[in-house]
Enzyme design. Structure first.
Site, PDB file in Angstrom:
ATOM      1  CB  SER A  30       6.599  60.454  36.198  1.00  0.00           C
ATOM      2  OG  SER A  30       7.553  60.842  37.161  1.00  0.00           O
ATOM      3  CE  LYS A  31       3.808  65.089  31.369  1.00  0.00           C
ATOM      4  NZ  LYS A  31       2.415  65.465  31.456  1.00  0.00           N
TER       5      LYS A  31
END
Ligand code: GLU
Length: 268
Positions: A241-242
């Site tokens: 994920s970011k």
């Protein structure tokens, strides 16, 4: 007559595309192509404080480098507040949404008093404090009034699913205390406005689907068909994920990135 297929990829511009988000982008594009349908891109910049300037254009560039070109010009959620407000007004007029004066602390205290301290992910199950009115307190947010009961739904990949939204989520926020519209409302209004028939997105969003189904019903909107794609796990076993620093896709090697995404989808 069945409606023509319209799918979409709806990234939040909080960081560039990474190997995980490309899986959802590729899956939604392929599904649209296989069905002879259209594929749209919507930039979900409704949560403005979390958006990073310029990342929207970066994502569009990454998609283009991979040959994933939308069939219509992209749409930005930040330009759609009037439509979200209209939907909220409709819910309020039907008694389905109500103002809430609770801060996070108020909710935590109310849950503690009820002996129900159960954080669900980082969210708290709203105990319904303001359902019966604000009692003179100022409104902060707006919430959907959720009816009791289990909501069954079917995912094309995950199969039969169920969630008791009232018990597991509670009356959820439609417009936040900072005046911004919540993802749940924006995504439902936009999927309907863009005539989306099929939603293909990452499995991490699957448990949002029952909330969106409830909102579609409350607003009298058509219900898309859902497919949630597998998540890509990093070396530490956590989903890419970011937030946990997944590296941005390399624009100079789109073929390799697409091949890796196709492998996650079990494609040859
Ligand atoms: N904007 C959401 C995200 O990037 C996706 C929303 C959706 O596909 O419904 O996580």
């Amino acid at each position: 007559m069945t409606q023509p297929y319209r799918g979409r990829f709806a990234p939040s511009p909080t960081g560039p595309l990474h190997a995980g988000s490309l899986v959802a982008a590729l899956a939604s594009w392929l599904d649209a192509r296989v069905h002879g349908g259209q594929w749209l891109v919507r930039i979900e910049d409704v949560d403005r404080p979390r958006c990073v300037p310029g990342v929207d254009e970066q994502i569009l560039g990454q998609l283009a480098a991979c040959g994933l070109l939308p069939d219509e010009p992209p749409q930005w959620q930040s330009q759609r507040d009037a439509s979200y407000q209209q939907a909220l007004d409709q819910l309020v007029a039907h008694g389905l949404a109500y103002p809430c004066a609770c801060s996070r602390k108020d909710i935590e205290m109310a849950l503690r008093a009820l002996g129900r301290e159960r954080p669900r992910h980082s969210e708290l199950v709203y105990p319904g404090t303001c359902r019966g009115g604000l009692h003179g307190k100022p409104a902060r947010a707006w919430r959907l009034r959720v009816a009791p009961g289990v909501l069954p739904w079917t995912d094309r990949r995950l199969g039969e699913q169920r969630q008791d939204v009232e018990q597991e989520v509670g009356d959820f926020v439609l417009k936040r205390a900072d005046g911004l519209f919540a993802y749940q409302l924006a995504v439902v209004v936009d999927d309907a406005a863009q005539g989306i028939t099929h939603v293909v997105r990452g499995e991490d969003l699957a448990d949002n689907t029952p909330r969106q189904l409830l909102l579609q019903r409350a607003l009298g909107l058509p219900q898309p068909i859902y497919l949630h794609t597998p998540l890509v796990l990093g070396a530490n076993g956590e989903k890419l994920s970011k937030q946990n620093g997944a590296p941005a896709l390399e624009l100079n090697a789109p073929q390799a990135a697409l091949a890796a995404a196709a492998a996650v989808l079990g494609l040859p």
